[in-house]
Scaffold this motif. Structure first.
Motif, PDB file in Angstrom:
ATOM      1  N   ASN A 184      56.085 -34.081   7.393  1.00  0.00           N
ATOM      2  CA  ASN A 184      56.021 -32.619   7.390  1.00  0.00           C
ATOM      3  C   ASN A 184      54.927 -32.150   8.343  1.00  0.00           C
ATOM      4  OD1 ASN A 184      55.867 -29.896   6.867  1.00  0.00           O
ATOM      5  ND2 ASN A 184      55.156 -30.116   4.758  1.00  0.00           N
ATOM      6  N   HIS A 185      55.312 -31.512   9.431  1.00  0.00           N
ATOM      7  CA  HIS A 185      54.350 -31.107  10.463  1.00  0.00           C
ATOM      8  C   HIS A 185      53.514 -29.889  10.082  1.00  0.00           C
ATOM      9  CE1 HIS A 185      56.459 -34.012  12.892  1.00  0.00           C
ATOM     10  NE2 HIS A 185      55.692 -33.764  13.925  1.00  0.00           N
ATOM     11  N   THR A 186      53.782 -29.299   8.926  1.00  0.00           N
ATOM     12  CA  THR A 186      52.964 -28.172   8.483  1.00  0.00           C
ATOM     13  C   THR A 186      52.056 -28.558   7.307  1.00  0.00           C
ATOM     14  OG1 THR A 186      54.634 -27.366   6.899  1.00  0.00           O
ATOM     15  CG2 THR A 186      54.778 -26.567   9.174  1.00  0.00           C
ATOM     16  N   ALA A 187      52.050 -29.823   6.937  1.00  0.00           N
ATOM     17  CA  ALA A 187      51.332 -30.251   5.730  1.00  0.00           C
ATOM     18  C   ALA A 187      49.832 -29.999   5.806  1.00  0.00           C
ATOM     19  CB  ALA A 187      51.603 -31.731   5.465  1.00  0.00           C
ATOM     20  N   TRP A 188      49.258 -30.055   6.996  1.00  0.00           N
ATOM     21  CA  TRP A 188      47.799 -29.926   7.122  1.00  0.00           C
ATOM     22  C   TRP A 188      47.368 -28.581   7.716  1.00  0.00           C
ATOM     23  CZ3 TRP A 188      50.558 -34.343   8.233  1.00  0.00           C
ATOM     24  CH2 TRP A 188      50.310 -35.438   7.390  1.00  0.00           C
ATOM     25  N   GLU A 189      48.268 -27.638   7.740  1.00  0.00           N
ATOM     26  CA  GLU A 189      47.899 -26.336   8.274  1.00  0.00           C
ATOM     27  C   GLU A 189      46.904 -25.637   7.347  1.00  0.00           C
ATOM     28  OE1 GLU A 189      51.833 -25.057  10.896  1.00  0.00           O
ATOM     29  OE2 GLU A 189      51.453 -24.107   8.959  1.00  0.00           O
ATOM     30  N   ALA A 190      45.901 -25.013   7.950  1.00  0.00           N
ATOM     31  CA  ALA A 190      44.878 -24.302   7.169  1.00  0.00           C
ATOM     32  C   ALA A 190      45.473 -23.030   6.577  1.00  0.00           C
ATOM     33  CB  ALA A 190      43.690 -23.955   8.058  1.00  0.00           C
ATOM     34  N   ALA A 191      44.879 -22.584   5.481  1.00  0.00           N
ATOM     35  CA  ALA A 191      45.328 -21.359   4.830  1.00  0.00           C
ATOM     36  C   ALA A 191      44.128 -20.452   4.588  1.00  0.00           C
ATOM     37  CB  ALA A 191      46.015 -21.682   3.507  1.00  0.00           C
ATOM     38  N   GLY A 192      44.098 -19.312   5.285  1.00  0.00           N
ATOM     39  CA  GLY A 192      43.002 -18.367   5.082  1.00  0.00           C
ATOM     40  C   GLY A 192      43.087 -17.696   3.710  1.00  0.00           C
ATOM     41  N   GLU A 193      41.941 -17.306   3.165  1.00  0.00           N
ATOM     42  CA  GLU A 193      41.912 -16.690   1.839  1.00  0.00           C
ATOM     43  C   GLU A 193      42.164 -15.189   1.889  1.00  0.00           C
ATOM     44  OE1 GLU A 193      38.228 -17.673   0.020  1.00  0.00           O
ATOM     45  OE2 GLU A 193      38.642 -19.831  -0.065  1.00  0.00           O
ATOM     46  N   ASP A 194      41.961 -14.576   3.036  1.00  0.00           N
ATOM     47  CA  ASP A 194      42.092 -13.125   3.144  1.00  0.00           C
ATOM     48  C   ASP A 194      43.152 -12.753   4.176  1.00  0.00           C
ATOM     49  OD1 ASP A 194      39.928 -12.690   1.330  1.00  0.00           O
ATOM     50  OD2 ASP A 194      38.540 -13.147   2.988  1.00  0.00           O
ATOM     51  N   TYR A 195      43.631 -11.515   4.063  1.00  0.00           N
ATOM     52  CA  TYR A 195      44.558 -10.998   5.064  1.00  0.00           C
ATOM     53  C   TYR A 195      43.845 -10.906   6.409  1.00  0.00           C
ATOM     54  CZ  TYR A 195      48.230  -9.691   1.760  1.00  0.00           C
ATOM     55  OH  TYR A 195      49.244  -9.724   0.837  1.00  0.00           O
ATOM     56  N   GLU A 196      44.627 -11.156   7.468  1.00  0.00           N
ATOM     57  CA  GLU A 196      44.074 -11.124   8.821  1.00  0.00           C
ATOM     58  C   GLU A 196      44.979 -10.275   9.706  1.00  0.00           C
ATOM     59  OE1 GLU A 196      43.010 -14.337  12.385  1.00  0.00           O
ATOM     60  OE2 GLU A 196      43.255 -15.011  10.317  1.00  0.00           O
ATOM     61  N   ALA A 197      44.408  -9.322  10.408  1.00  0.00           N
ATOM     62  CA  ALA A 197      45.182  -8.473  11.308  1.00  0.00           C
ATOM     63  C   ALA A 197      45.651  -9.285  12.510  1.00  0.00           C
ATOM     64  CB  ALA A 197      44.340  -7.289  11.772  1.00  0.00           C
ATOM     65  N   GLY A 216      43.784 -19.700  12.586  1.00  0.00           N
ATOM     66  CA  GLY A 216      43.971 -20.775  13.543  1.00  0.00           C
ATOM     67  C   GLY A 216      45.331 -21.435  13.495  1.00  0.00           C
ATOM     68  N   VAL A 217      46.258 -20.857  12.737  1.00  0.00           N
ATOM     69  CA  VAL A 217      47.589 -21.435  12.568  1.00  0.00           C
ATOM     70  C   VAL A 217      48.627 -20.522  13.223  1.00  0.00           C
ATOM     71  CG1 VAL A 217      49.363 -22.094  10.899  1.00  0.00           C
ATOM     72  CG2 VAL A 217      46.955 -22.580  10.428  1.00  0.00           C
ATOM     73  N   PRO A 218      49.551 -21.065  14.025  1.00  0.00           N
ATOM     74  CA  PRO A 218      50.598 -20.222  14.613  1.00  0.00           C
ATOM     75  C   PRO A 218      51.585 -19.752  13.544  1.00  0.00           C
ATOM     76  CG  PRO A 218      50.967 -22.530  15.169  1.00  0.00           C
ATOM     77  CD  PRO A 218      49.632 -22.464  14.497  1.00  0.00           C
ATOM     78  N   VAL A 219      51.873 -18.460  13.567  1.00  0.00           N
ATOM     79  CA  VAL A 219      52.764 -17.832  12.593  1.00  0.00           C
ATOM     80  C   VAL A 219      53.792 -17.006  13.359  1.00  0.00           C
ATOM     81  CG1 VAL A 219      52.904 -16.211  10.655  1.00  0.00           C
ATOM     82  CG2 VAL A 219      50.924 -17.730  10.868  1.00  0.00           C
ATOM     83  N   VAL A 220      55.024 -16.984  12.863  1.00  0.00           N
ATOM     84  CA  VAL A 220      56.057 -16.164  13.484  1.00  0.00           C
ATOM     85  C   VAL A 220      56.350 -14.981  12.566  1.00  0.00           C
ATOM     86  CG1 VAL A 220      57.919 -17.599  12.498  1.00  0.00           C
ATOM     87  CG2 VAL A 220      58.381 -16.123  14.458  1.00  0.00           C
TER      88      VAL A 220
END
Length: 297
Positions: A184-197, A216-220
């Protein structure tokens, strides 16, 4: 230019040409090039299972053929008093062969989407598994012709077949742990605790994919009317860029291998991917689109 193509084909290593031909044949059989939902391919990949199907099935023939070896050793030590062991080996060989058919179908389907080093290791993996299958098939025929309790040659073929399947298993480990196949290529993606603009709302067009960065994670991100959806931009199957994929409604198709994900919940709909894409919560605040990885992702 017309003469360059044949020369290029001749310069390609024989194994690469063989791999190309085999992969194309497999894709035709499982329907890789068909329009979604490509149910047969997704079934063989294990999309419905939430886990690659191939490694689950491979445990069965390995266990069955290990039992075959144990029964054969018992029978070879005392052949006149252990006909039950010969019968046990006969049944175990059959169970292994039947399960191996499923392992072959699922393994080749997974391998058809590989390239480079993982494709070469996978081809060797398939070769030794094929050798094991043929050896056990001949062993079964000999046991069937001579009887479950009479077959030294069949037992020897089984021992050689077991060596082949164990080495193939080692190569399967190389595929996962060295080349990262099926991880799974998303297994180690970081997750921020707060909303980010990530985007001004005024700049977001409807039914268009936007690649943004969050923690720091690419999102679509996709907008449909007043609704915003967002998932990880990395395809879990092989790391393909989902933001470059085609969209149909709220479904995006990976441009690399055709895995399809629903953008509003990340659910995988079509293989070869088997796990959902991480989902992001989206809100609009002060004219900005803000995202945060969902706690359930």
């Amino acid at each position: 230019m017309e003469q360059a193509s044949p020369k290029h084909e001749q310069a390609q290593p024989p194994l690469e040409r063989l791999s190309d031909a085999l992969q194309e044949a497999i894709k035709v059989v499982v329907g890789t090039h068909r329009k979604p939902p490509r149910r047969l391919k997704s079934f063989l990949n294990g999309t419905w299972f939430g886990h690659p199907l191939h490694p689950v099935i491979t445990d069965i023939p390995i266990a069955a053929w290990l039992l075959t070896a144990i029964f054969d050793i018992i029978w070879l030590i005392a052949p006149t008093h252990t006909n039950w062991a010969g019968l046990g080996a006969f049944v175990a060989v059959i169970a292994g062969l039947l399960a191996a058919l499923g392992a072959i179908a699922t393994g080749l389907t997974d391998w058809s989407d590989t390239y480079g080093a993982e494709r070469r290791v996978g081809l060797n993996h398939a070769f030794f598994n094929a050798c094991a299958f043929v050896l056990y098939l001949v062993s079964f025929i000999l046991r069937w012709l001579s009887g479950p309790g009479d077959g030294v040659a069949a037992a020897i073929l089984g021992f050689v077949g077991l060596a082949c399947v164990l080495y193939a298993g080692y190569l399967g480990g190389e595929l996962v742990f060295t080349t990262g196949t099926g991880v799974n290529h998303t297994a180690w993606e970081a997750a921020g605790e707060d909303y980010e603009a990530v985007l001004p709302v005024a700049e977001v067009e409807e039914n268009k994919l936007y690649r943004v960065m969050a923690a720091g994670v690419p999102v679509v991100v996709l907008r449909q009317g007043e609704q915003f959806c967002a998932i990880s931009a990395t395809c879990p199957h092989a790391g393909g860029p989902l933001d470059e994929g085609a969209i149909s409604g709220d479904v995006v198709e990976c441009p690399w291998h055709g895995s399809r994900f629903r953008l509003c919940d990340g659910r995988v709909l079509t293989g070869p991917a088997t796990v959902n894409a991480p989902r992001y919560e989206v809100r609009v605040s002060n004219g900005q689109v803000e995202v945060k990885r969902a706690s359930s992702a």
